[in-house]
Design an enzyme around this catalytic site. Sequence first.
Site, mmCIF file in Angstrom:
data_model
loop_
_atom_site.group_PDB
_atom_site.id
_atom_site.type_symbol
_atom_site.label_atom_id
_atom_site.label_comp_id
_atom_site.label_asym_id
_atom_site.label_seq_id
_atom_site.Cartn_x
_atom_site.Cartn_y
_atom_site.Cartn_z
ATOM 1 N N THR A 177 53.625 7.778 71.714
ATOM 2 C CA THR A 177 53.330 6.359 71.916
ATOM 3 C C THR A 177 52.749 5.731 70.664
ATOM 4 O OG1 THR A 177 52.983 6.724 74.272
ATOM 5 C CG2 THR A 177 52.039 4.726 73.340
ATOM 6 N N ASP A 178 51.854 6.431 69.996
ATOM 7 C CA ASP A 178 51.271 5.900 68.759
ATOM 8 C C ASP A 178 52.344 5.684 67.698
ATOM 9 O OD1 ASP A 178 48.129 6.097 69.062
ATOM 10 O OD2 ASP A 178 48.969 7.880 69.973
ATOM 11 N N GLU A 179 53.257 6.640 67.567
ATOM 12 C CA GLU A 179 54.292 6.518 66.537
ATOM 13 C C GLU A 179 55.253 5.373 66.854
ATOM 14 O OE1 GLU A 179 54.073 7.943 63.817
ATOM 15 O OE2 GLU A 179 53.199 9.932 64.002
ATOM 16 N N ALA A 182 53.467 2.161 66.118
ATOM 17 C CA ALA A 182 53.391 1.923 64.675
ATOM 18 C C ALA A 182 54.642 1.211 64.168
ATOM 19 C CB ALA A 182 53.202 3.248 63.934
#
Length: 390
Positions: A177-179, A182
């Site tokens: 999810t973070d990637e 981003a």
Amino acid sequence: MDESRDRFADGPLTGLRVVDCSTVVAGPGCARYLGDFGADVIKVERPDGGDTTRAMGWRDPADDVTLWWKYEGRNKRAIVLDLKDPDDLAVMRRLLATADVLVENFRPGTLERLGLGPDDLIAANPRLVVTRVTGFGQDGPYAGRPGFATLAEAMSGFAGVNGEPDGGPLLPPIALTDEITAVVAAFATLAAVHTGVGQVVDVNLYESLLQMMGPLPGAKALLDYDQPRLGSGIPYSVPRGTYEAGDGRWVAISTSAESVAQRVMELIGLGGDPRVASFAARVEHREMVDEALGAWVAERDADEVLTAFEAAHAAAAPVHTMGDILADPHLAARDALPVLDGVPMQGLIARLSATPGRLRWAGRPLGADTEAVKAELDARDDPPLPGAAV
């Protein structure tokens, strides 16, 4: 062409100044993408240890610096500012007077409490884009909740459809999810920069992962359809999944085109069977088709399976480990895993033919560029942004 390369020596974003005071992966990843394509990214870190990724995960045995920091901190200049200190806050305001983009991931309201509210920043610097990365967005009932990817993965529907049919929901084993967020934040930031109008870019983990769910919200609303957990399968294409070969290696197989599916059915001995004559028929007989394909694969070693699928112009690939990836000749030919300051890491996310990006350095030591950046500010004539009440 040569003039373009000279003008954009570090990439197409040469001349764009980005101040990154975000932490961990999603916000810093956004700034990393901008830096990879030439932006001057100034990473602002707190004095008590800096970014969380400096202490997270595996460490380079050569210097004991974490691999997360070397990756997320690449192409960024590193400075230390304590935003609760009046003198350092004044430096931050001077820095933002020179910036095109600010990336932050504080909880909603924190930036305002520091005296750095976006309305005041943009009023003083009308071109400034303020990219705010949070768990749930700047408003709404969940706005104040902690911004952890696990919450987004649970609530977006991702975990609910991920897992084996007889098992529970599964979270991803990487910072998925973070990637994704981003990339979303970098895209949205550049869309805002393109307008030349200072504004807030509101990006959050929850809605970024929700975008990955495709038509499932519509399917539920219009058809009352809830996608079940299918392991590696998908609802509308059979067979699709991972299968263990006779030598213990695994292969992934997909038949998302009807012509490919029919060639695979012929290959495994089901050609002409009415139970596999169409997408709908194969979906109806999913278990039978998967068992037949699984048995066929299990009777052969992985190389034999892959050779047969290639000859049939069907889609199959080995399931790679990281060791396999490091040895992959295709990735080597494309320099997809360059070595930066002694560490193999992913290269640029995309290639531009005339104005390519460039990897310049891995994450730098805490505060390595503080004095140099302050000296640059002292040499400029820009007035600092006016301070808001703290």
